[in-house]
Enzyme design. Sequence first.
Site, PDB file in Angstrom:
ATOM      1  N   LYS A   1      32.698  -4.070  34.216  1.00 20.67           N
ATOM      2  CA  LYS A   1      32.159  -5.463  34.179  1.00 20.67           C
ATOM      3  C   LYS A   1      33.144  -6.427  33.953  1.00 20.67           C
ATOM      4  O   LYS A   1      33.042  -7.537  34.419  1.00 20.67           O
ATOM      5  CB  LYS A   1      30.928  -5.528  33.430  1.00 20.67           C
ATOM      6  CG  LYS A   1      29.779  -4.767  33.656  1.00 20.67           C
ATOM      7  CD  LYS A   1      28.431  -5.064  33.546  1.00 20.67           C
ATOM      8  CE  LYS A   1      27.436  -4.434  34.387  1.00 20.67           C
ATOM      9  NZ  LYS A   1      25.999  -4.683  34.032  1.00 20.67           N
TER      10      LYS A   1
ATOM     11  N   LYS B   1      27.754   3.020  42.917  1.00 17.60           N
ATOM     12  CA  LYS B   1      26.460   3.184  42.410  1.00 17.60           C
ATOM     13  C   LYS B   1      25.574   2.249  43.080  1.00 17.60           C
ATOM     14  O   LYS B   1      25.955   0.989  43.171  1.00 17.60           O
ATOM     15  CB  LYS B   1      26.574   3.102  40.886  1.00 17.60           C
ATOM     16  CG  LYS B   1      25.113   3.367  39.779  1.00 17.60           C
ATOM     17  CD  LYS B   1      25.394   2.914  38.615  1.00 17.60           C
ATOM     18  CE  LYS B   1      25.054   1.548  38.388  1.00 17.60           C
ATOM     19  NZ  LYS B   1      24.411   1.140  37.094  1.00 17.60           N
TER      20      LYS B   1
ATOM     21  N   LYS C   1      21.393  -3.456  40.733  1.00 23.58           N
ATOM     22  CA  LYS C   1      20.529  -4.281  40.682  1.00 23.58           C
ATOM     23  C   LYS C   1      21.385  -5.659  40.906  1.00 23.58           C
ATOM     24  O   LYS C   1      21.010  -6.629  41.438  1.00 23.58           O
ATOM     25  CB  LYS C   1      19.432  -4.271  39.729  1.00 23.58           C
ATOM     26  CG  LYS C   1      19.806  -4.601  38.379  1.00 23.58           C
ATOM     27  CD  LYS C   1      18.695  -4.915  37.556  1.00 23.58           C
ATOM     28  CE  LYS C   1      18.247  -3.816  36.504  1.00 23.58           C
ATOM     29  NZ  LYS C   1      19.449  -3.804  35.428  1.00 23.58           N
TER      30      LYS C   1
HETATM   31  P1  ATP Z   1      23.313  -4.121  36.625  1.00 23.03           P
HETATM   32  O1  ATP Z   1      23.653  -4.105  38.026  1.00 23.03           O
HETATM   33  O2  ATP Z   1      22.846  -5.426  36.079  1.00 23.03           O
HETATM   34  O3  ATP Z   1      24.345  -3.353  35.643  1.00 23.03           O
HETATM   35  P2  ATP Z   1      21.912  -1.514  36.878  1.00 23.03           P
HETATM   36  O4  ATP Z   1      21.257  -1.370  38.235  1.00 23.03           O
HETATM   37  O5  ATP Z   1      23.067  -0.578  36.466  1.00 23.03           O
HETATM   38  O6  ATP Z   1      22.131  -2.991  36.433  1.00 23.03           O
HETATM   39  P3  ATP Z   1      20.500  -1.065  34.212  1.00 23.03           P
HETATM   40  O7  ATP Z   1      19.717  -2.116  33.654  1.00 23.03           O
HETATM   41  O8  ATP Z   1      21.990  -1.037  33.746  1.00 23.03           O
HETATM   42  O9  ATP Z   1      20.749  -1.080  35.784  1.00 23.03           O
HETATM   43  O10 ATP Z   1      20.158   0.558  34.169  1.00 23.03           O
HETATM   44  C1  ATP Z   1      18.856   0.672  33.727  1.00 23.03           C
HETATM   45  C2  ATP Z   1      18.511   2.256  33.810  1.00 23.03           C
HETATM   46  O11 ATP Z   1      18.873   2.668  35.293  1.00 23.03           O
HETATM   47  C3  ATP Z   1      19.777   2.922  33.122  1.00 23.03           C
HETATM   48  O12 ATP Z   1      19.325   4.193  32.726  1.00 23.03           O
HETATM   49  C4  ATP Z   1      20.639   3.641  34.285  1.00 23.03           C
HETATM   50  O13 ATP Z   1      21.427   4.688  34.094  1.00 23.03           O
HETATM   51  C5  ATP Z   1      19.727   3.490  35.404  1.00 23.03           C
HETATM   52  N1  ATP Z   1      20.290   3.294  36.818  1.00 23.03           N
HETATM   53  C6  ATP Z   1      21.085   2.288  37.120  1.00 23.03           C
HETATM   54  N2  ATP Z   1      21.230   2.410  38.370  1.00 23.03           N
HETATM   55  C7  ATP Z   1      21.194   3.728  38.780  1.00 23.03           C
HETATM   56  C8  ATP Z   1      21.494   4.340  39.896  1.00 23.03           C
HETATM   57  N3  ATP Z   1      22.114   4.044  41.077  1.00 23.03           N
HETATM   58  N4  ATP Z   1      21.111   5.566  40.054  1.00 23.03           N
HETATM   59  C9  ATP Z   1      20.496   6.437  39.160  1.00 23.03           C
HETATM   60  N5  ATP Z   1      20.278   5.683  37.636  1.00 23.03           N
HETATM   61  C10 ATP Z   1      20.578   4.337  37.759  1.00 23.03           C
END
Ligand code: ATP
Length: 332
Positions: free
Chosen positions: A115, A197, A200
Amino acid sequence: MFNDQKVSFSGVQPSGNLTIGNYLGALRNFSHYSEAYKCFYCVVDEHAITVRQNPADLRRRTYETLALYIACGLDPNKNTLYVQSHVHEHAELAWILDCFTMFGELSRMTQFKDKSAKHADNVNAGLFTYPTLMAADILLYQTDVVPVGIDQKQHVELTRDIANRFNQLYPDTFTVPEPVVSSTGMKIMSLAEPTKKMSKSDENVNAVVYILDDKDTIIRKFKRAVTDSDTEVRYADEKPGIQNLINIYSCFTGKKIPEIEQEFRGVGYGEFKLAVGEACSQALEGVQNAFKELMSDKKQLEDLMKKGSEEASWYARRTLGKVRKKLGFIQL
Ligand code: ATP
Ligand code: LTN
């Protein structure tokens, strides 16, 4: 463990529209604990401000994330669902844990490295100490299990180290939590760059399937998903795009990988991609309908937030009171 009952805790940031990665890696697994555990699932708005947020968007997404928790099957009468900033003990314990966390430990966190590279103009102290706030979230509730995607495992392991360190100095303060990572949904990859990955906050909306995407959009996104120039639906590391689609299909249908390879033997990628899109949109239909209904009544969502934060505060106060006493802070 609280009063002999095991505890599950997890959180999702209201930092964007939730994706099928969030759903398969986290949300969908939360409800597995609802019957046998005391469950706390939190919308972590304080974590979200480590990256600049538009206030109106943050507010709307906080409602939406809570509504999605419920739409994904979390009954607010069986789970404590709430918003982090409504329980001030999180921020207070985070400061205390900052004093028991080493600079070197925080520097090694891969999310911080990623980040800070992505937001090079805003490498703020909150982004750096993000994991101690997460540790506070978890430790306040004497948590036993933390269902998360694999990217968060490192943070839960740091939480364990902090808890063990604190317990050594001040015995019997915190339960030491375990991360629980589902085997298939642990890392859903981007549809555009399948070695990355699905996230969002990705700027490319075609790389991401959102939980609230309609059927046509879902099918279009899967049709465009990047794959290799081969035609064989086979689960192999050298085929990351197809591997990701097989994983997604497996998560939504419950079918095992060899069964999927068998099902699509001899058909091209086009047909397979369509089947993935259909399975995904079919599985999300119920969630989307429940979400729409919940979002039509903001007052009800606010009442639920209030109830959740009151319940959570009761537990949080108990742990924080114990910590303050052990540290030598005067109780008036
Ligand atoms: P950001 O892009 O804002 O960092 P993010 O999509 O990575 O957000 P988080 O809010 O950080 O999402 O994650 C919420 C939950 O979803 C966490 O437990 C994280 O491990 C899970 N998660 C996020 N993206 C994935 C993915 N691509 N596959 C599996 N689990 C995920
Ligand atoms: N750091 C997590 C969100 C999060 C969380 C938590 C997850 C904040 N607090 C406590 C589990 C337990 C993320 O970025 N996905």
